[in-house]
Scaffold this motif. Structure first.
Motif, PDB file in Angstrom:
ATOM      1  N   ARG A 155      -2.745   6.392  -2.652  1.00  0.00           N
ATOM      2  CA  ARG A 155      -3.500   7.271  -1.770  1.00  0.00           C
ATOM      3  C   ARG A 155      -2.549   8.478  -1.472  1.00  0.00           C
ATOM      4  NH1 ARG A 155      -4.995   6.436   4.340  1.00  0.00           N
ATOM      5  NH2 ARG A 155      -2.741   5.494   4.213  1.00  0.00           N
ATOM      6  N   ASP A 193      -7.535  13.330   2.419  1.00  0.00           N
ATOM      7  CA  ASP A 193      -7.038  12.068   1.621  1.00  0.00           C
ATOM      8  C   ASP A 193      -7.977  11.991   0.270  1.00  0.00           C
ATOM      9  OD1 ASP A 193      -5.829  11.793   4.093  1.00  0.00           O
ATOM     10  OD2 ASP A 193      -7.058  10.297   4.798  1.00  0.00           O
ATOM     11  N   HIS A 250       3.103  -0.984   4.644  1.00  0.00           N
ATOM     12  CA  HIS A 250       2.450   0.385   4.128  1.00  0.00           C
ATOM     13  C   HIS A 250       3.587   1.169   3.929  1.00  0.00           C
ATOM     14  CE1 HIS A 250      -1.257   2.973   4.246  1.00  0.00           C
ATOM     15  NE2 HIS A 250      -0.283   3.791   3.888  1.00  0.00           N
ATOM     16  N   TYR A 294       5.196   5.271   2.959  1.00  0.00           N
ATOM     17  CA  TYR A 294       4.649   6.656   2.797  1.00  0.00           C
ATOM     18  C   TYR A 294       5.756   7.392   2.024  1.00  0.00           C
ATOM     19  CZ  TYR A 294       0.927   6.353   5.885  1.00  0.00           C
ATOM     20  OH  TYR A 294      -0.470   6.039   6.545  1.00  0.00           O
ATOM     21  N   CYS A 297      -2.243  11.644   1.179  1.00  0.00           N
ATOM     22  CA  CYS A 297      -2.525  11.918   2.378  1.00  0.00           C
ATOM     23  C   CYS A 297      -2.003  13.550   2.344  1.00  0.00           C
ATOM     24  CB  CYS A 297      -1.834  11.295   3.791  1.00  0.00           C
ATOM     25  SG  CYS A 297      -2.345   9.661   3.580  1.00  0.00           S
ATOM     26  N   SER A 334       1.235   5.288  -0.138  1.00  0.00           N
ATOM     27  CA  SER A 334       0.573   6.480   0.100  1.00  0.00           C
ATOM     28  C   SER A 334       1.791   7.684  -0.136  1.00  0.00           C
ATOM     29  CB  SER A 334      -0.046   6.982   1.535  1.00  0.00           C
ATOM     30  OG  SER A 334      -0.876   5.905   1.847  1.00  0.00           O
ATOM     31  N   ASP A 352       0.837  -1.233  -0.032  1.00  0.00           N
ATOM     32  CA  ASP A 352       0.128   0.094   0.009  1.00  0.00           C
ATOM     33  C   ASP A 352       0.820   1.179   0.049  1.00  0.00           C
ATOM     34  OD1 ASP A 352      -2.224   1.594   0.364  1.00  0.00           O
ATOM     35  OD2 ASP A 352      -2.268   1.411   2.213  1.00  0.00           O
TER      36      ASP A 352
END
Length: 163
Positions: free
Chosen positions: A111, A157, A92, A94, A113, A4, A2
């Motif tokens: 995604r 988001d 996850h 970032y 953020c 972000s 995932d």
């Protein structure tokens, strides 16, 4: 896996000036820490250099650099693609900057953020890529100016729109 992207973005998409954040928003820094702690963060070399104490604690720190092959507390890879190939399916991740890493990550991120700041800075030399198309807002939390925050801002988001 995932992925972000996390950033604080002015109205004109400015994100930095002279290798520093433009805005000092304690609640944004708190949200950044809350979201990224316990996860993997990927950044470019200049972003790493801008961190006051080097590698961020309680996170897997990954730096993308073609000129340096080791940094204290970090894994270093020559490209975003190479860095992602060393991540597990259940991680996850970032992406925390800078501009060129954000630009590359826009192709693979699930995604965004963002902290959208209701201001345009007088000076900026680094900008976030456009996210007008291909992203759908899923959540927004508005924050007014107060004794600790000189600008209005919103945590927002977005998720990638499935084609």
């Amino acid at each position: 896996m995932d992925i972000s992207i996390i950033a604080a973005v002015a109205k004109n998409r400015a994100i930095g000036y002279q290798n520093k954040l433009i805005y000092w928003l304690p609640d944004d820094l708190k949200r950044f820490k809350q979201l990224t702690t316990g996860n993997t963060i990927i950044m470019g070399r200049k972003t790493f250099d801008s961190l006051p104490k080097g590698a961020l604690p309680n996170r897997r720190n990954v730096v993308i650099s073609r000129t340096v092959d080791s940094l204290p507390g970090c894994e270093v890879y020559a490209s975003l693609e190479e860095a992602l190939s060393h991540c597990q399916d259940d991680e996850h991740i970032y992406i925390i900057g800078g501009a060129s890493v954000y630009e590359q990550a826009m192709q693979v991120a699930d995604r965004l953020c963002l902290t959208e700041i209701e201001d345009t800075p007088a000076e900026a030399d680094v900008f976030f890529p456009s996210y007008d198309a291909g992203w759908e807002e899923t959540w927004r939390e508005q924050h007014e100016k107060d004794e600790r925050h000189a600008q209005r801002f919103a945590f927002v988001d977005y998720v990638r729109v499935k084609q």
